[in-house]
Design a protein around this motif. Structure first.
Motif, mmCIF file in Angstrom:
data_model
loop_
_atom_site.group_PDB
_atom_site.id
_atom_site.type_symbol
_atom_site.label_atom_id
_atom_site.label_comp_id
_atom_site.label_asym_id
_atom_site.label_seq_id
_atom_site.Cartn_x
_atom_site.Cartn_y
_atom_site.Cartn_z
ATOM 1 N N ASN A 1 -68.433 47.878 24.611
ATOM 2 C CA ASN A 1 -69.338 46.437 24.222
ATOM 3 C C ASN A 1 -68.401 45.355 23.960
ATOM 4 O OD1 ASN A 1 -72.031 48.024 23.328
ATOM 5 N ND2 ASN A 1 -70.290 49.179 22.427
ATOM 6 N N HIS B 1 -68.624 42.613 21.596
ATOM 7 C CA HIS B 1 -68.511 42.834 20.283
ATOM 8 C C HIS B 1 -67.085 42.142 19.893
ATOM 9 C CE1 HIS B 1 -69.809 44.788 16.462
ATOM 10 N NE2 HIS B 1 -68.439 45.621 16.407
ATOM 11 N N TRP C 1 -74.007 47.693 11.436
ATOM 12 C CA TRP C 1 -72.836 47.735 11.968
ATOM 13 C C TRP C 1 -72.007 48.756 11.384
ATOM 14 C CZ3 TRP C 1 -70.227 42.746 13.696
ATOM 15 C CH2 TRP C 1 -71.087 42.108 14.521
#
Length: 353
Positions: free
Chosen positions: A71, A74, A182
């Motif tokens: 990711n 991110h 998260w």
């Protein structure tokens, strides 16, 4: 500033609170230190870092690196937050300098924010706290969506920030929803690292025969541990002093608990034992108080009592001093007759000086 305390969970059945925390520090007038530093921790382990010198965010754990690789957006989000927070904190420092009428530095503005999640009850707690020049300054109350000011100097800033309703709603949404999501994602990806258990090695330590006996455990993980002394199977508190849990360089932990044995007769030592308990591990680790098990640097030899040995050494030193005195007197006499210094006398003169 005491932003958070050490969480101790014993090995009895209990839930575990997980945490995601961000630590941001902006400085002005501090030499040899970045103007801005940011760090992220999951369950007290640093997982990310950024500062104004490197100008980007970097993962600090292998499992976080793998998550970032899958990711990349991110990591980009964190890098942008790092850069943006640097500018915001710089403006905040300038504003506070004016509001507090400060003229001399250095200035340090800190923030600790994030969330906690109880994996058993599902309870979620968010927090956002500021400190200025080493003292608590402002804290957000998510229930009332207002800022609390522990010091009079922070009241004006509180009133200004309380008026920013859109920012307060954004804070509420982030700490109640986004941050816990998260955190749960991080716990899933880092489970093998964050939820592992490692048992310690335990030793009995004593400096001298009259010192306290320290029961020392090191190399355990996680830090949710308890350690205590027992007598005849019952936990005791008298003559016992417990130390803090400390972090080792390898990421494991250590702790000690001391027992004052000055009033314990030798025949009663084996009635005492030290017990270590680790969350997630069923069996206790125990070690019995025994002189033969104690590690110490003190050397004891029963064949040579201390007083006679001291007398022998003292007598030898006295004889040695007398011999040196005779040699010095004879050398001095020779010097007076010859009116010159020998190499030996020069050494003696230097010693006298």
């Amino acid at each position: 500033m005491n932003y958070f305390g050490l969480l101790l969970l014993f090995h009895v059945a209990s839930s575990v609170k997980h945490s995601l925390r961000y630590f941001l520090t902006a400085t002005y007038g501090v030499e040899d230190f970045p103007e801005f530093v940011g760090a992220a921790t999951v369950d007290e382990f640093q997982v990310g870092y950024c500062d104004s010198n490197i100008k980007t965010a970097k993962p600090k754990q292998d499992w976080m690196r793998k998550l970032i690789e899958r990711n990349p957006e991110h990591l980009e989000w964190y890098s942008q937050k790092c850069l943006g927070s640097q500018h915001v904190f710089r403006a905040n420092i300038d504003d506070l300098k004016q509001r507090l009428n400060l003229t001399e530095g250095p200035y340090i503005l800190q923030r600790m924010n994030g969330c906690e999640w109880d994996d058993e009850t599902g309870e979620i707690t968010g927090f956002n706290q500021y400190g200025y020049n080493g003292e608590d300054f402002l804290a957000l109350d998510l229930k009332t969506l207002t800022w609390t000011a522990p010091k009079p100097q922070a009241v004006l800033t509180k009133l200004i920030w309380d008026a920013k309703k859109a920012r307060l709603e954004h804070n509420k949404n982030y700490y109640i929803y986004k941050c816990p999501d998260w955190l749960k994602n991080y716990i899933r990806h880092g489970k093998s690292f964050l939820q592992r258990t490692e048992s310690p090695s335990i030793s009995l330590l004593q400096k001298t025969p009259s010192s306290v006996v320290s029961c020392h455990a090191t190399g355990f993980f996680p830090d949710r541990a308890e350690m205590f002394w027992r007598k005849d199977g019952e936990q005791i508190h008298e003559d016992v002093e417990k130390g803090e849990i400390l972090l080792n360089n390898d990421g494991t932990f250590q702790m000690s608990v001391e027992l004052n044995v000055s009033s314990v007769p030798p025949e009663s030592w084996k009635r005492y034992d030290c017990v270590f308990q680790l969350s997630g591990v069923g069996d206790d680790i125990k070690i019995t108080l025994d002189k033969s098990a104690i590690r110490t640097n003190w050397v004891y030899s029963p064949e040579f009592p201390a007083a006679p040995v001291a007398g022998i050494v003292g007598g030898f030193l006295l004889i040695l001093l007398l011999v040196i005195a005779v040699v010095v007197l004879r050398t001095k006499k020779s010097t007076d007759e010859e009116k010159q210094y020998s190499g030996f006398q020069l050494v003696m003169e230097r010693i006298k000086r």
